[in-house]
Design an enzyme around this catalytic site. Structure first.
Site, PDB file in Angstrom:
ATOM      1  N   SER A  87       0.811  -1.216   0.000  1.00  0.00           N
ATOM      2  CA  SER A  87       0.000   0.000   0.000  1.00  0.00           C
ATOM      3  C   SER A  87       0.846   1.268   0.000  1.00  0.00           C
ATOM      4  CB  SER A  87      -0.957   0.006   1.188  1.00  0.00           C
ATOM      5  OG  SER A  87      -1.967   0.941   0.963  1.00  0.00           O
ATOM      6  N   THR A 189      -0.084   2.224   4.755  1.00  0.00           N
ATOM      7  CA  THR A 189       0.382   3.618   4.653  1.00  0.00           C
ATOM      8  C   THR A 189       1.450   3.870   5.695  1.00  0.00           C
ATOM      9  OG1 THR A 189      -1.653   4.544   3.811  1.00  0.00           O
ATOM     10  CG2 THR A 189      -0.296   6.019   5.111  1.00  0.00           C
ATOM     11  N   THR A 207       1.719   6.880   0.566  1.00  0.00           N
ATOM     12  CA  THR A 207       0.786   5.753   0.412  1.00  0.00           C
ATOM     13  C   THR A 207       0.366   5.586  -1.042  1.00  0.00           C
ATOM     14  OG1 THR A 207      -1.281   4.829   1.270  1.00  0.00           O
ATOM     15  CG2 THR A 207      -1.328   7.153   0.728  1.00  0.00           C
ATOM     16  N   THR A 240      -3.354   6.713   9.848  1.00  0.00           N
ATOM     17  CA  THR A 240      -3.501   5.629   8.899  1.00  0.00           C
ATOM     18  C   THR A 240      -4.948   5.169   8.996  1.00  0.00           C
ATOM     19  OG1 THR A 240      -2.657   3.457   8.231  1.00  0.00           O
ATOM     20  CG2 THR A 240      -2.721   3.907  10.584  1.00  0.00           C
ATOM     21  N   GLY A 241      -5.404   4.511   7.962  1.00  0.00           N
ATOM     22  CA  GLY A 241      -6.784   4.031   7.996  1.00  0.00           C
ATOM     23  C   GLY A 241      -7.609   4.630   6.876  1.00  0.00           C
TER      24      GLY A 241
HETATM   25  C1  SD4 Z   1      -5.958   6.279   2.433  1.00  0.00           C
HETATM   26  N1  SD4 Z   1      -5.151   6.531   4.673  1.00  0.00           N
HETATM   27  O1  SD4 Z   1      -5.625   6.519   1.294  1.00  0.00           O
HETATM   28  C2  SD4 Z   1      -4.904   5.851   3.423  1.00  0.00           C
HETATM   29  C3  SD4 Z   1      -4.887   4.377   3.522  1.00  0.00           C
HETATM   30  C4  SD4 Z   1      -4.209   3.855   4.741  1.00  0.00           C
HETATM   31  O2  SD4 Z   1      -3.536   2.266   6.096  1.00  0.00           O
HETATM   32  O3  SD4 Z   1      -3.772   4.539   5.593  1.00  0.00           O
HETATM   33  N2  SD4 Z   1      -4.080   2.625   4.955  1.00  0.00           N
HETATM   34  O4  SD4 Z   1      -7.128   6.337   2.813  1.00  0.00           O
END
Ligand code: SD4
Length: 335
Positions: A87, A189, A207, A240-241
């Site tokens: 990712s 990320t 990311t 993250t998320g």
């Molecule tokens: C997103 N925040 O593009 C990122 C994805 C991510 O852990 O953090 N994944 O939404």
């Protein structure tokens, strides 16, 4: 005194008085019963277990006298170049059209920042973000404009879709069902926060975003205030998320503001995760919602907290080296 010797001296001084590190109840559900803290300088903290290799690289850079921003670019660059990290950067999972599109941002202690979003074909978007900070009057460049700038700066355009990622995309295409379960398929990320030997804060975030996203979708990671924020008077935070939830709540900026009001990093991360949860209880995104924050304050106290189980972060300091710590969380995936 050379920069390197100066660094080592400051690092050694920083570790005196670290004393017993008060680590919180990590990996446990429920309230943050103790603030994860250490109090040493320099300190590096980054999201997820690939943060271990990233921190080691950033630490080496700091030790050789590199600036915090260069250390961040080199550190998170390890994840960007690693095709096993699915990712971030090269090998990242593509969008629903099979295109790897990248988001990144970087911010320094003077509140200068640079960001790129929806960038394709450049392995190290964090390095382009740093160039935006240094060499343009702007904060953010996106899409073809970001690519044009990167090429002008001498970055090489290359195919970032690995055979493995292409295979996974073709498998996904069979059903084309969008299930952005961040913590299971999508959890890489990398956000890195640095408190340097001078006590200055900086951070970076890079990311390939949520897998199978719509073409053109931009997440929280390149948005200053959402995926990353810092105020050198107070502290730094990164996320993250599920980016949509983090943007809706200006997540990282809010964590920093709560630290300004006196909360510890761990408490501030928890408070914002609780807020995000409350705002999403009846939301369509709730069934797959995962968000996690890391934060560090000027004193070198740090912490992290996530909505659901499984989030961890890498921490590096002089006294304890590099280790992985599990974040405290609110709920499990079954709840
Ligand atoms: C997103 N925040 O593009 C990122 C994805 C991510 O852990 O953090 N994944 O939404």
């Amino acid at each position: 005194m050379s920069d390197r010797r100066e660094f080592i001296k400051k690092a050694a001084l920083g570790s005196i008085g670290a004393g017993a590190a008060l680590h919180g109840v990590m990996g446990a559900k429920g309230p943050v019963s103790a603030t994860a803290q250490n109090g040493t300088k320099p300190l590096i903290i980054s999201t997820w277990n690939h943060g271990l290799a990233a921190n080691d690289e950033a630490w080496q850079q700091l030790k050789s006298g590199a600036s915090a921003l260069d250390a961040i670019v080199a550190g998170v660059g390890v994840s960007e170049a690693d095709p096993k990290v699915r990712s971030v950067g090269y090998g990242g999972l593509p969008d629903r059209e099979g295109k790897v599109t990248l988001d990144a941002c970087i911010m320094d202690h003077k509140s200068d920042c640079g960001s790129v979003s929806f960038l394709q074909g450049i392995k190290h978007p964090i390095a382009v973000a740093k160039k935006v900070l240094e060499d343009t009057p702007h904060v953010m460049l996106t899409g073809s404009g970001a690519l044009q700038f990167a090429l002008e700066q001498g970055f090489k355009q290359e195919n970032l879709l690995t055979a493995k990622s292409e295979h996974d995309w073709r498998e996904w295409l069979k059903k084309s069902k969008y299930e952005p379960v961040i913590n299971i398929e999508n959890h890489d990320t990398i956000s890195m926060l640095v408190l340097d030997a001078d006590g200055n804060l900086s951070g970076g975030c890079t990311t390939s975003g949520a897998a199978w996203k719509m073409h053109g979708r931009v997440g929280d990671s390149p948005i200053i205030g959402a995926g990353l924020f810092l105020d050198n008077e107070v502290g730094a935070a990164a996320a993250t998320g599920l980016g949509e939830a983090i943007v809706r709540t200006a997540g990282s900026a809010m964590v920093v503001e709560l630290m300004r009001q006196g909360m510890s990093p761990a408490e501030a991360c928890k408070e914002i995760v609780e807020r995000i949860h409350k705002k999403h209880i009846n939301h369509k995104d709730m069934s797959y919602l995962q968000v996690g924050f890391i934060a560090v304050n000027k004193a070198g106290e740090y912490g992290g907290y996530s909505l659901r189980s499984g989030f961890n972060y890498a921490v590096t300091d002089e006294g304890s080296g590099t280790r992985l710590e599990d974040a405290t969380f609110k709920m499990t995936w079954e709840e």
